[in-house]
Design a protein around this motif. Structure first.
Motif, PDB file in Angstrom:
ATOM      1  N   ILE A  73       0.643   3.823  15.568  1.00  0.00           N
ATOM      2  CA  ILE A  73       1.014   4.813  14.439  1.00  0.00           C
ATOM      3  C   ILE A  73       0.346   4.373  13.133  1.00  0.00           C
ATOM      4  O   ILE A  73      -0.326   5.033  12.427  1.00  0.00           O
ATOM      5  CB  ILE A  73       2.668   5.212  14.371  1.00  0.00           C
ATOM      6  N   GLN A  74       0.632   3.125  12.945  1.00  0.00           N
ATOM      7  CA  GLN A  74       0.202   2.379  11.410  1.00  0.00           C
ATOM      8  C   GLN A  74      -1.390   2.487  11.289  1.00  0.00           C
ATOM      9  O   GLN A  74      -2.101   2.538  12.112  1.00  0.00           O
ATOM     10  CB  GLN A  74       0.823   1.016  11.511  1.00  0.00           C
ATOM     11  N   GLY A  75      -1.637   3.028  10.076  1.00  0.00           N
ATOM     12  CA  GLY A  75      -2.986   2.812   9.781  1.00  0.00           C
ATOM     13  C   GLY A  75      -3.783   3.895  10.499  1.00  0.00           C
ATOM     14  O   GLY A  75      -5.287   3.812  10.794  1.00  0.00           O
ATOM     15  N   THR A  96      -2.634   7.226  13.222  1.00  0.00           N
ATOM     16  CA  THR A  96      -2.166   7.417  14.767  1.00  0.00           C
ATOM     17  C   THR A  96      -3.361   7.491  15.878  1.00  0.00           C
ATOM     18  O   THR A  96      -4.554   7.870  15.398  1.00  0.00           O
ATOM     19  CB  THR A  96      -1.153   8.377  15.075  1.00  0.00           C
ATOM     20  N   THR A 155       6.829   6.091   1.559  1.00  0.00           N
ATOM     21  CA  THR A 155       7.607   5.531   2.411  1.00  0.00           C
ATOM     22  C   THR A 155       6.963   4.642   3.538  1.00  0.00           C
ATOM     23  O   THR A 155       5.789   4.727   3.271  1.00  0.00           O
ATOM     24  CB  THR A 155       8.460   6.583   3.377  1.00  0.00           C
ATOM     25  N   LEU A 181       0.876  -1.316  -0.105  1.00  0.00           N
ATOM     26  CA  LEU A 181       0.019  -0.036   0.000  1.00  0.00           C
ATOM     27  C   LEU A 181       0.855   1.161  -0.016  1.00  0.00           C
ATOM     28  O   LEU A 181       1.547   1.500   1.043  1.00  0.00           O
ATOM     29  CB  LEU A 181      -0.696  -0.047   1.243  1.00  0.00           C
ATOM     30  N   GLY A 182       0.760   2.070  -0.935  1.00  0.00           N
ATOM     31  CA  GLY A 182       1.791   3.139  -1.100  1.00  0.00           C
ATOM     32  C   GLY A 182       0.844   4.568  -1.103  1.00  0.00           C
ATOM     33  O   GLY A 182       0.475   5.031  -2.054  1.00  0.00           O
ATOM     34  N   ILE A 183       0.659   4.762   0.354  1.00  0.00           N
ATOM     35  CA  ILE A 183       0.166   5.977   0.453  1.00  0.00           C
ATOM     36  C   ILE A 183       1.055   7.183   1.221  1.00  0.00           C
ATOM     37  O   ILE A 183       1.399   8.186   0.821  1.00  0.00           O
ATOM     38  CB  ILE A 183      -1.303   6.054   1.490  1.00  0.00           C
ATOM     39  N   SER A 184       1.787   6.618   2.267  1.00  0.00           N
ATOM     40  CA  SER A 184       2.558   7.409   3.088  1.00  0.00           C
ATOM     41  C   SER A 184       3.826   7.919   2.417  1.00  0.00           C
ATOM     42  O   SER A 184       4.536   7.057   1.374  1.00  0.00           O
ATOM     43  CB  SER A 184       3.073   6.967   4.381  1.00  0.00           C
ATOM     44  N   PHE A 209       9.134  -2.816   6.465  1.00  0.00           N
ATOM     45  CA  PHE A 209       8.869  -1.930   5.588  1.00  0.00           C
ATOM     46  C   PHE A 209       9.887  -1.177   4.624  1.00  0.00           C
ATOM     47  O   PHE A 209      11.050  -1.511   4.838  1.00  0.00           O
ATOM     48  CB  PHE A 209       7.978  -0.619   6.258  1.00  0.00           C
ATOM     49  N   GLY A 239       1.967  12.052   5.926  1.00  0.00           N
ATOM     50  CA  GLY A 239       1.727  10.826   6.689  1.00  0.00           C
ATOM     51  C   GLY A 239       0.158  10.922   7.111  1.00  0.00           C
ATOM     52  O   GLY A 239      -0.668  10.273   6.373  1.00  0.00           O
ATOM     53  N   SER A 240      -0.028  11.667   8.195  1.00  0.00           N
ATOM     54  CA  SER A 240      -1.579  11.664   8.776  1.00  0.00           C
ATOM     55  C   SER A 240      -2.225  12.521   7.762  1.00  0.00           C
ATOM     56  O   SER A 240      -3.459  12.342   7.472  1.00  0.00           O
ATOM     57  CB  SER A 240      -1.616  12.178  10.011  1.00  0.00           C
ATOM     58  N   SER A 267       4.503   0.677  17.373  1.00  0.00           N
ATOM     59  CA  SER A 267       4.176   1.088  15.921  1.00  0.00           C
ATOM     60  C   SER A 267       2.676   1.088  15.814  1.00  0.00           C
ATOM     61  O   SER A 267       2.180   1.500  14.804  1.00  0.00           O
ATOM     62  CB  SER A 267       5.023   0.176  15.110  1.00  0.00           C
ATOM     63  N   GLU A 276      -3.950   9.771  18.028  1.00  0.00           N
ATOM     64  CA  GLU A 276      -4.374  11.149  17.727  1.00  0.00           C
ATOM     65  C   GLU A 276      -5.345  11.524  16.838  1.00  0.00           C
ATOM     66  O   GLU A 276      -6.558  12.078  16.865  1.00  0.00           O
ATOM     67  CB  GLU A 276      -3.219  11.941  17.970  1.00  0.00           C
ATOM     68  N   THR A 278       6.321   1.750   3.294  1.00  0.00           N
ATOM     69  CA  THR A 278       5.600   0.721   2.617  1.00  0.00           C
ATOM     70  C   THR A 278       5.994  -0.810   3.061  1.00  0.00           C
ATOM     71  O   THR A 278       6.887  -1.354   2.508  1.00  0.00           O
ATOM     72  CB  THR A 278       5.816   0.997   1.012  1.00  0.00           C
ATOM     73  N   THR A 279       4.978  -1.168   3.823  1.00  0.00           N
ATOM     74  CA  THR A 279       5.085  -2.719   4.289  1.00  0.00           C
ATOM     75  C   THR A 279       5.107  -3.484   3.041  1.00  0.00           C
ATOM     76  O   THR A 279       3.980  -3.493   2.161  1.00  0.00           O
ATOM     77  CB  THR A 279       3.915  -2.765   5.242  1.00  0.00           C
TER      78      THR A 279
HETATM   79  C1  LIG Z   1       4.438  -0.498  11.434  1.00  0.00           C
HETATM   80  C2  LIG Z   1       3.954   0.568  10.255  1.00  0.00           C
HETATM   81  C3  LIG Z   1       3.757   0.162   8.992  1.00  0.00           C
HETATM   82  C4  LIG Z   1       3.219   1.149   8.091  1.00  0.00           C
HETATM   83  N1  LIG Z   1       2.917   0.677   6.761  1.00  0.00           N
HETATM   84  C5  LIG Z   1       2.645   1.464   6.030  1.00  0.00           C
HETATM   85  C6  LIG Z   1       2.173   1.118   4.564  1.00  0.00           C
HETATM   86  O1  LIG Z   1       2.243   0.029   4.255  1.00  0.00           O
HETATM   87  N2  LIG Z   1       1.758   2.070   3.692  1.00  0.00           N
HETATM   88  C7  LIG Z   1       1.660   3.433   3.883  1.00  0.00           C
HETATM   89  O2  LIG Z   1       1.242   4.113   3.089  1.00  0.00           O
HETATM   90  N3  LIG Z   1       2.261   3.847   5.088  1.00  0.00           N
HETATM   91  C8  LIG Z   1       2.562   2.863   6.130  1.00  0.00           C
HETATM   92  N4  LIG Z   1       2.842   3.069   7.370  1.00  0.00           N
HETATM   93  C9  LIG Z   1       2.764   4.734   7.764  1.00  0.00           C
HETATM   94  C10 LIG Z   1       1.857   5.118   8.467  1.00  0.00           C
HETATM   95  O3  LIG Z   1       0.368   5.339   8.064  1.00  0.00           O
HETATM   96  C11 LIG Z   1       1.931   6.752   9.221  1.00  0.00           C
HETATM   97  O4  LIG Z   1       3.153   6.504   9.656  1.00  0.00           O
HETATM   98  C12 LIG Z   1       1.192   7.182   9.708  1.00  0.00           C
HETATM   99  O5  LIG Z   1      -0.124   7.627   9.002  1.00  0.00           O
HETATM  100  C13 LIG Z   1       1.802   8.654  10.563  1.00  0.00           C
HETATM  101  O6  LIG Z   1       2.111   9.521   9.728  1.00  0.00           O
HETATM  102  P1  LIG Z   1       3.730  10.158  10.035  1.00  0.00           P
HETATM  103  O7  LIG Z   1       4.660   8.835  10.362  1.00  0.00           O
HETATM  104  O8  LIG Z   1       4.152  10.731   8.964  1.00  0.00           O
HETATM  105  O9  LIG Z   1       3.509  10.970  11.447  1.00  0.00           O
HETATM  106  P2  LIG Z   1       2.784  12.361  11.262  1.00  0.00           P
HETATM  107  O10 LIG Z   1       1.490  12.453  10.529  1.00  0.00           O
HETATM  108  O11 LIG Z   1       3.935  13.453  10.950  1.00  0.00           O
HETATM  109  O12 LIG Z   1       2.362  12.606  12.729  1.00  0.00           O
HETATM  110  C14 LIG Z   1       3.396  12.936  13.902  1.00  0.00           C
HETATM  111  C15 LIG Z   1       2.676  13.155  15.143  1.00  0.00           C
HETATM  112  O13 LIG Z   1       1.707  14.147  15.123  1.00  0.00           O
HETATM  113  C16 LIG Z   1       0.411  13.571  15.410  1.00  0.00           C
HETATM  114  N5  LIG Z   1      -0.458  14.393  14.433  1.00  0.00           N
HETATM  115  C17 LIG Z   1      -0.430  14.607  13.035  1.00  0.00           C
HETATM  116  N6  LIG Z   1      -1.800  15.127  12.621  1.00  0.00           N
HETATM  117  C18 LIG Z   1      -2.541  15.280  13.746  1.00  0.00           C
HETATM  118  C19 LIG Z   1      -3.867  15.598  13.931  1.00  0.00           C
HETATM  119  N7  LIG Z   1      -4.594  16.219  12.734  1.00  0.00           N
HETATM  120  N8  LIG Z   1      -4.615  15.917  14.938  1.00  0.00           N
HETATM  121  C20 LIG Z   1      -3.830  15.270  16.016  1.00  0.00           C
HETATM  122  N9  LIG Z   1      -2.390  14.896  16.134  1.00  0.00           N
HETATM  123  C21 LIG Z   1      -1.913  14.864  14.870  1.00  0.00           C
HETATM  124  C22 LIG Z   1       0.522  12.146  15.258  1.00  0.00           C
HETATM  125  O14 LIG Z   1      -0.369  11.559  16.066  1.00  0.00           O
HETATM  126  C23 LIG Z   1       1.929  11.726  15.466  1.00  0.00           C
HETATM  127  O15 LIG Z   1       2.001  11.762  16.993  1.00  0.00           O
HETATM  128  C24 LIG Z   1       3.047   2.498   8.379  1.00  0.00           C
HETATM  129  C25 LIG Z   1       3.643   2.908   9.562  1.00  0.00           C
HETATM  130  C26 LIG Z   1       3.943   1.794  10.555  1.00  0.00           C
HETATM  131  C27 LIG Z   1       4.579   2.426  12.041  1.00  0.00           C
END
Ligand SMILES: Cc1cc2nc3c(=O)[nH]c(=O)nc-3n(C[C@H](O)[C@H](O)[C@H](O)COP(=O)(O)OP(=O)(O)OC[C@H]3O[C@@H](n4cnc5c(N)ncnc54)[C@H](O)[C@@H]3O)c2cc1C
Length: 309
Positions: free
Chosen positions: A283-285, A287, A76, A44-47, A129, A52-53, A280, A289, A78-79
């Motif tokens: 965070i995944q899928g 966070t 990034t 899945l290529g989203i992040s 990943f 991220g969020s 983790s 918050e 990308t599991t």
């Molecule tokens: C084990 C694992 C597997 C993963 N696999 C995949 C994958 O296969 N494909 C893929 O696309 N991604 C994958 N991810 C990525 C994951 O989806 C992102 O890490 C996640 O969406 C958070 O994005 P970020 O790491 O950029 O953190 P950020 O979005 O930068 O967040 C940093 C901090 O700010 C907080 N924050 C951000 N926005 C808000 C808000 N609006 N309100 C309150 N708090 C906020 C967050 O809660 C966090 O504490 C994976 C992550 C992990 C840990």
């Protein structure tokens, strides 16, 4: 409780249902039987490094030239990209378009020229990943999944399904089961009131987590996309998982810090591994918050107040 949780999480949970909702008849015919027969795998290529969020900030571009999209950019975290046959990719298809209405989803064969996969190691040292780079990758437009520029809205319902599983509660079930046995078999532990309090707390939370998972399953069964239900369940169960890892490693003491692979590792090092793995999960899928934001807004209907409060 020992049944396998899933074969191929992305295919079964997200890509299959997404294709059923949004895919063309042609894509359904091509991919659904292979997903059902476990013949192909997806990642899945989203992040991205800067998305991220904030999914709407995705900047990997796909520009249409004749019948082909040319894809450039980077994903990034990308599991499983190092094993997958295809990537389900969120791309920017209208850089000039309004936010939320400029992204699309496209299925890309991981063997195409121009794709580079670089490993990322988690804190256990496991390669699960990756970073994935796209350099002028050429994909036929028939692989566009769903409506052009509606990708952001498609992703919103897909992540609801991603969060809807029982694995967040059950993946760590062996840790809970082993901890119960460990305490029962040691009289000094089982008569310690602090330890009894801790294990009883875990039992309460495990039972509540089960009911939340059943509620998600019931919601899906009604034909409703589990939005706030899945957010509540994932938020609660991932918090439980972290607490379980903390309590288990504390009770086992030094032994709880021994990783799998060493002789006489208690419970095959499950406790230590779970302790390191579980952060983790919040965070995944999405966070915790962000999930609380989903519960407050889409669940309770609260709105953001703009300007001065
Ligand atoms: C084990 C694992 C597997 C993963 N696999 C995949 C994958 O296969 N494909 C893929 O696309 N991604 C994958 N991810 C990525 C994951 O989806 C992102 O890490 C996640 O969406 C958070 O994005 P970020 O790491 O950029 O953190 P950020 O979005 O930068 O967040 C940093 C901090 O700010 C907080 N924050 C951000 N926005 C808000 C808000 N609006 N309100 C309150 N708090 C906020 C967050 O809660 C966090 O504490 C994976 C992550 C992990 C840990």
């Amino acid at each position: 409780f020992q049944a396998p949780l899933m074969y191929h999480f992305f295919g079964e949970r997200q890509i299959g249902p997404s294709l059923m909702h949004f895919g063309s008849e042609e894509l359904k015919q091509e991919f659904l039987p292979k997903i059902a027969n476990a013949e192909i795998s997806f990642c899945l290529g989203i992040s991205e490094p800067d998305a991220g969020s904030d999914v709407a900030a995705v900047s990997t571009t796909a520009s249409l030239h004749g019948d082909y999209y040319i894809i450039n950019g980077q994903k990034t975290w990308t599991t499983n990209a190092h094993n997958a046959d295809y990537i389900w990719l969120l791309v920017l298809t209208d850089p000039e378009g309004p936010k939320y209405e400029n992204l699309s989803e496209i299925i890309v064969d991981m063997k195409l020229p121009g794709i580079t996969v670089r490993p990322l190691y988690n804190m256990i040292g496991v390669h699960c990943f990756n970073e994935v780079f796209f350099d002028n990758v050429k994909v036929h437009k028939r692989y566009l999944a769903g409506e052009k520029n509606r990708g952001f809205y498609q992703v919103l319902s897909q992540v609801d399904y991603e969060r809807a599983g029982i694995e967040r509660l059950m993946q760590n079930y062996p840790v809970l089961a082993n901890l119960r046995t460990y305490i029962k078999e040691d009289r000094s532990l089982s008569s310690d009131s602090l330890i009894r309090d801790q294990i009883a707390d875990l039992e309460i939370e495990f039972e509540v987590g089960k009911l939340l998972c059943y509620n998600v399953a019931w919601t899906i069964d009604q034909g409703i996309i589990p939005n706030k239900e899945a957010a509540i369940s994932k938020c609660f169960c991932t918090r439980f998982e972290q607490k379980l890892g903390n309590v288990a490693t504390n009770i086992l003491g030094v032994q709880g810090q021994v990783m799998p692979g060493f002789s006489e590792t208690p419970f095959n090092g499950d406790m230590a591994e779970s302790y390191l793995w579980n952060p983790s999960c919040t965070i995944q899928g999405g966070t915790s918050e962000v999930l609380k934001g989903v519960i407050a807004t889409r669940g309770l209907g609260l709105t953001f107040k703009k300007g001065k409060s």
